[in-house]
Motif scaffolding. Structure first.
Motif: not given
Length: 593
Positions: A322-345
């Motif tokens: 939402a913040f990036l959108q407020s300054i005119g940029l777009t976050m890539s939903e498919e590439k902005t990942l949430i990864t388990g720090a011990t189960t993934g990389r």
């Protein structure tokens, strides 16, 4: 007007105290700043690469050319030229547009960069590492290694077309908050909106900082500092609390049960409980009063490490979007990942990042590696590097190098491989992964030398495979020189070692004396060929190596060539007449290209 150094120190001091700047445009009109810019840029590979004006390159640089830029700045009539756009191939098969400015624009951009950098550098976040002096990929990765212990989730940030979509109005508004100078802002707007030529068709630029511009990375950092500020001043305070985790109730229960079993003399039961406790976290993973949020950014690539539940990690991701959108940029939903720090990389700056887990590894009775950040060489990097010089699983020779000398062939392989090792030296598995790459490179190198000399591979090993003082065997080529030590090229002489404290070497101090000497030679205004003091300018060549090859075997090469080679310089200060004769071929016959 103060000297260039004094002015830069003044604005650096004001930047550190976050004070406003005024009259910047007037202070840009300082010949000394332009001489510093020339000293910084003249040796760059692209200095002789023309933009949209084929005549406007570093060759023929002179004091009158600087004075011409200063005059147009003073009159307020400086016109930015459109950049020449070329497409650079990317690893994924797509292309990245690169803008090539004309030399005069490069020079002015470097002056602007020096001034803005001196002012903004003290204000930038410690989490920002891209395109900053004394910082780089390694310092960004070290911040993770040394400060991110216990991270549970990684949030990998990806901004769609960040540099191409920076809003010009928003960028100038950000700069205008601190720099009260309408003339400077007008000059910057002119640069941003100068447009580009692609296939000799003019296109306007409505957004973005042109990739390839000298000042573009700094402008992007100024813009993305808004993101740094949002994360550090809003998100991190909200998602960081508690001194330490509460003790895990299950860990406490097992400890009590062990004591009870020991009091009853049931040692077998105690041992079983101790083993169970050995895989149970000491701290409470669900402690609602303990949170940590860490952040690091390199250019438009950023990573967050979070200690807390996944639901809150998702919330952090949404708020950043939402913040990036407020300054005119777009976050890539498919590439902005949430990864388990011990189960993934997570992937950051070409490394795999994860948290170690090993309950059996103990030091002084405590599990020593659990929750420690680990960097690794990605398997796809190893695969790409080995496939570069293999076909159907077999290494092959490089045809494009067969006309080079043995020394140059060995150096080409060594520079490429050693650059890879130096970059991944902070990976714990750098030796295990890159020794495989080294074998492929060495086999390709040996086959290239064998093909060049029309010999078998064993002949190359007999001639050039030698044991070094370190005990490592390497491919070595020596070029004898009369009255001097021989030139030596080696491949594989250095061990591949893990070094989590790798330091980026700042080459600026080493080059400073050499670059100051270039300025002194120009200011002397004396032709280094004939001694004339009229209309003095600088002749540039791309590489001394190319010059030596061109005249190799000639008994009497031109005087200007001998002078440049003897002085080991890619530049020669000459008068206009000598410069014209060099380019017309009166010194050497064929016209220089």
């Amino acid at each position: 007007m103060p000297s260039a150094q004094a002015y830069l120190e003044i604005i650096r001091s004001r930047g550190a105290r976050k004070l406003e700047l005024r009259r910047v445009y007037r202070n840009l009109q300082n010949r000394e700043l332009f001489l510093r810019a020339y000293a910084k840029l003249y040796a760059n590979e692209g200095a002789l690469t023309p933009g949209t004006d084929p005549e406007d390159t570093v060759d023929g640089m002179s004091l009158p050319r600087i004075d011409s830029i200063l005059s147009s700045l003073e009159a307020g009539t400086y016109q930015w030229k459109p950049v020449r756009r070329v497409d650079i191939p990317k690893r994924n098969g797509q292309k990245r547009p690169l803008g090539v400015p004309s030399w005069s624009d490069k020079l002015l951009q470097e002056v602007i960069r020096m001034v803005l950098s001196a002012y903004y550098e003290p204000q930038f976040s410690d989490a920002s590492h891209g395109f900053r002096p004394g910082r780089g990929c390694h310092t960004a990765l070290q911040s993770i290694l040394f400060k991110w212990k216990g991270t549970k989730w990684f949030i990998e940030g990806d901004i769609k077309g960040c540099f191409d979509n920076i809003d010009h109005g928003k960028l100038l508004e950000i700069i205008g908050r601190s720099i009260r100078d309408e003339q400077l802002l007008k000059l910057l707007r002119g640069m941003l909106e100068a447009g580009y030529l692609e296939d000799w068709t003019y296109q306007r630029t409505y957004s973005g900082t042109p990739q390839g511009g000298i000042v573009s990375p700094l402008l992007a950092n100024i813009f993305l500092n808004e993101l740094d500020t949002f994360i550090e001043q809003e998100l991190i305070p909200q998602y960081t609390r508690g001194e330490r985790r509460k003790v895990n109730p299950e860990y406490r229960r097992l400890t009590g049960a062990m004591a009870e079993a020991e009091s009853r003399g049931d040692l077998e039961r105690r041992k079983a409980l101790e083993q169970e406790r050995g895989v149970t976290p000491y701290g409470d993973p669900e402690d609602p009063e303990f949170r940590r949020l860490k952040y690091v950014r390199y250019a438009d690539d950023f990573l967050l490490g979070f200690v807390g539940p996944r639901a809150e990690a998702e919330e952090i991701k949404r708020r950043i979007g939402a913040f990036l959108q407020s300054i005119g940029l777009t976050m890539s939903e498919e590439k902005t990942l949430i990864t388990g720090a011990t189960t993934g990389r997570a992937r950051f700056l070409g490394y795999d990042v994860y948290m170690a887990k090993g309950d059996s590894r103990k030091y002084d009775g405590r599990r020593s590696i659990n929750g420690q950040p680990v960097l690794s060489v990605p398997q796809d990097v190893v695969r790409r590097r080995t496939e570069r010089y293999t076909r159907r699983g077999q290494s092959y020779h490089r045809t494009e190098l067969l006309n080079n000398s043995d020394y140059d062939i060995v150096m080409a392989y060594n520079l490429e491989f050693q650059g890879l090792v130096n970059y991944y030296t902070m990976a714990h598995d750098v030796a295990a992964k890159l020794y495989r790459v080294k074998r492929v490179y060495q086999q390709s190198l040996v086959k290239t030398l064998a093909t060049k000399h029309k010999r078998k591979v064993p002949w190359v090993y007999r001639q050039h495979y030698r044991k070094q003082s370190s005990g490592i065997k390497a491919i070595v080529v020596e070029v004898p020189r009369e009255g001097q030590a021989p030139l030596v090229a080696k491949f594989g002489a250095k061990p591949i070692r893990f070094d989590k404290r790798a330091i980026i070497e700042d080459e600026e101090p080493r080059l400073l004396t050499h670059r100051n000497e270039m300025v002194r030679r120009l200011l002397a205004e004396r032709c280094e060929l004939c001694g004339s003091t009229e209309d003095v300018q600088v002749h540039h060549v791309r590489s001394l190596k190319d010059l030596q090859r061109r005249y190799e075997g000639q008994t009497e090469p031109p005087h200007w060539v001998v002078t440049m080679i003897d002085l080991r310089r890619k530049t020669l200060v000459v008068c206009a007449q000598c410069h014209q004769e060099i380019h017309a071929g009166r010194y050497d016959g064929p016209k220089l290209r």
